[in-house]
Scaffold this motif. Structure first.
Motif, PDB file in Angstrom:
ATOM      1  N   GLN A  98     -59.215 -15.521  15.753  1.00  0.00           N
ATOM      2  CA  GLN A  98     -58.880 -14.940  17.043  1.00  0.00           C
ATOM      3  C   GLN A  98     -58.865 -13.424  16.988  1.00  0.00           C
ATOM      4  OE1 GLN A  98     -55.877 -17.062  19.388  1.00  0.00           O
ATOM      5  NE2 GLN A  98     -55.555 -18.357  17.618  1.00  0.00           N
ATOM      6  N   THR A 100     -59.136  -9.803  18.281  1.00  0.00           N
ATOM      7  CA  THR A 100     -58.818  -9.222  19.582  1.00  0.00           C
ATOM      8  C   THR A 100     -59.562  -7.906  19.750  1.00  0.00           C
ATOM      9  OG1 THR A 100     -56.624 -10.225  19.597  1.00  0.00           O
ATOM     10  CG2 THR A 100     -56.980  -8.345  21.055  1.00  0.00           C
TER      11      THR A 100
ATOM     12  N   TYR B  33     -67.750 -18.646  19.753  1.00  0.00           N
ATOM     13  CA  TYR B  33     -66.659 -18.085  20.557  1.00  0.00           C
ATOM     14  C   TYR B  33     -67.143 -17.787  21.974  1.00  0.00           C
ATOM     15  CZ  TYR B  33     -65.617 -16.749  15.708  1.00  0.00           C
ATOM     16  OH  TYR B  33     -65.437 -16.735  14.348  1.00  0.00           O
ATOM     17  N   TYR B  35     -65.951 -15.136  25.110  1.00  0.00           N
ATOM     18  CA  TYR B  35     -65.098 -14.044  25.552  1.00  0.00           C
ATOM     19  C   TYR B  35     -65.394 -13.732  27.014  1.00  0.00           C
ATOM     20  CZ  TYR B  35     -63.691 -12.748  20.781  1.00  0.00           C
ATOM     21  OH  TYR B  35     -63.157 -12.733  19.519  1.00  0.00           O
ATOM     22  N   GLN B  37     -65.112 -10.429  29.766  1.00  0.00           N
ATOM     23  CA  GLN B  37     -64.913  -8.982  29.862  1.00  0.00           C
ATOM     24  C   GLN B  37     -64.916  -8.577  31.323  1.00  0.00           C
ATOM     25  OE1 GLN B  37     -67.885  -6.361  28.052  1.00  0.00           O
ATOM     26  NE2 GLN B  37     -66.239  -4.995  27.426  1.00  0.00           N
ATOM     27  N   LEU B  43     -62.558  -7.224  25.467  1.00  0.00           N
ATOM     28  CA  LEU B  43     -62.945  -8.629  25.516  1.00  0.00           C
ATOM     29  C   LEU B  43     -61.722  -9.508  25.282  1.00  0.00           C
ATOM     30  CD1 LEU B  43     -65.561  -6.989  24.634  1.00  0.00           C
ATOM     31  CD2 LEU B  43     -66.328  -9.139  23.623  1.00  0.00           C
ATOM     32  N   ARG B  44     -61.610 -10.558  26.071  1.00  0.00           N
ATOM     33  CA  ARG B  44     -60.507 -11.491  25.900  1.00  0.00           C
ATOM     34  C   ARG B  44     -61.064 -12.865  25.510  1.00  0.00           C
ATOM     35  NH1 ARG B  44     -57.022 -11.283  31.230  1.00  0.00           N
ATOM     36  NH2 ARG B  44     -59.066 -10.982  32.189  1.00  0.00           N
ATOM     37  N   LEU B  45     -60.449 -13.476  24.514  1.00  0.00           N
ATOM     38  CA  LEU B  45     -60.939 -14.726  23.955  1.00  0.00           C
ATOM     39  C   LEU B  45     -60.561 -15.899  24.846  1.00  0.00           C
ATOM     40  CD1 LEU B  45     -62.301 -16.122  21.513  1.00  0.00           C
ATOM     41  CD2 LEU B  45     -60.026 -16.283  20.481  1.00  0.00           C
ATOM     42  N   TYR B  48     -62.628 -20.915  21.162  1.00  0.00           N
ATOM     43  CA  TYR B  48     -63.429 -20.786  19.959  1.00  0.00           C
ATOM     44  C   TYR B  48     -63.535 -22.136  19.274  1.00  0.00           C
ATOM     45  CZ  TYR B  48     -59.004 -20.510  17.321  1.00  0.00           C
ATOM     46  OH  TYR B  48     -57.762 -20.770  16.773  1.00  0.00           O
TER      47      TYR B  48
END
Lengths: 111, 112
Positions: A98, A100, B33, B35, B37, B43-45, B48
């Motif tokens: 994860q 960031t 993954y 993400y 934006q 970028l936010r996950l 995954y």
């Protein structure tokens, strides 16, 4: 996960060396430091990764002091095409998926 | 050449509709993954996946779903439950968690 702090923006003239510093005070023992570059409307591109001391490749150098609480990405002799957002990421080894991405540093290269 | 392919590049969706974004990689990477934006943001996950048939929620999984039936493919469905889906979506892959990510070129989703 270690949090990173980097300047929101930087300006530089063409041909100059640019150093972007990232703070990561709570970096863990097995964390790596990775930098990415992103152009508008494109995915980020891996630039360089390091654990300690100095790492150099064909596009950049990464300096990491002994305490590893910060790192500096160095771009030699920037050109207009280096105008982009640069992200500093800190992530641990096996098991940490994860990563960031913060807001990054917007570098503007001026003619 | 090996890489990640995202399609389509631009996508328009009407409110209340589900839409699926495609992500295919031929890098033989185990991890993939997604993400999101937003303008001027990082970028936010979303999700995954470390291996086939397994995936984990990221920071903003609500309103999204994924599947990983094949190693090469990791499609993302934006459901009608996602209240603000207009954004730039990026897919990435890596050999493992400590390796650099390879990103696709992104899909820009707009709700009309």
């Amino acid at each position: 996960l270690a949090k990173t702090t980097q300047p929101i923006s930087m300006d530089s003239y063409e041909g100059q060396e640019v150093n972007i510093t990232c703070s990561h005070n709570n970096i863990a023992t097995n964390d790596y430091i990775t930098w990415y570059q992103q152009f508008p409307s494109q995915g980020p591109r891996f630039i360089i990764q390091g654990y300690k001391t100095k790492v150099t490749n064909e596009v950049a150098s990464l300096f990491i002091p002994a305490d590893r609480k910060s790192s500096t990405l160095s771009l030699p002799r920037v050109s207009l095409s280096d105008t982009a957002v640069y992200y500093c990421l800190v992530g641990s080894g096996a098991g940490s998926y994860q990563l960031t991405f913060g807001k990054g540093t917007k570098l503007s290269v001026i003619p | 050449d090996g890489g990640i392919t995202q399609s389509p590049k631009y996508l328009f969706r009407k409110e209340g509709q589900n839409v699926t974004l495609s992500c295919e990689q031929n890098l033989n990477h185990d991890a993939m993954y997604w993400y999101r934006q937003d303008p001027g943001q990082g970028l936010r996950l979303i999700y995954y996946s470390q291996i086939v048939n397994d995936f984990q929620k990221g920071d903003i999984a609500e309103g999204y779903s994924v599947s990983r039936e094949k190693k090469e493919s990791f499609p993302l469905t934006v459901t009608s439950a996602q209240k603000n889906p207009t954004a730039f979506y990026l897919c990435a892959s890596s050999i493992g968690s400590e390796d650099g990510y390879t990103f696709g070129s992104g899909t820009r989703l707009t709700v009309v």
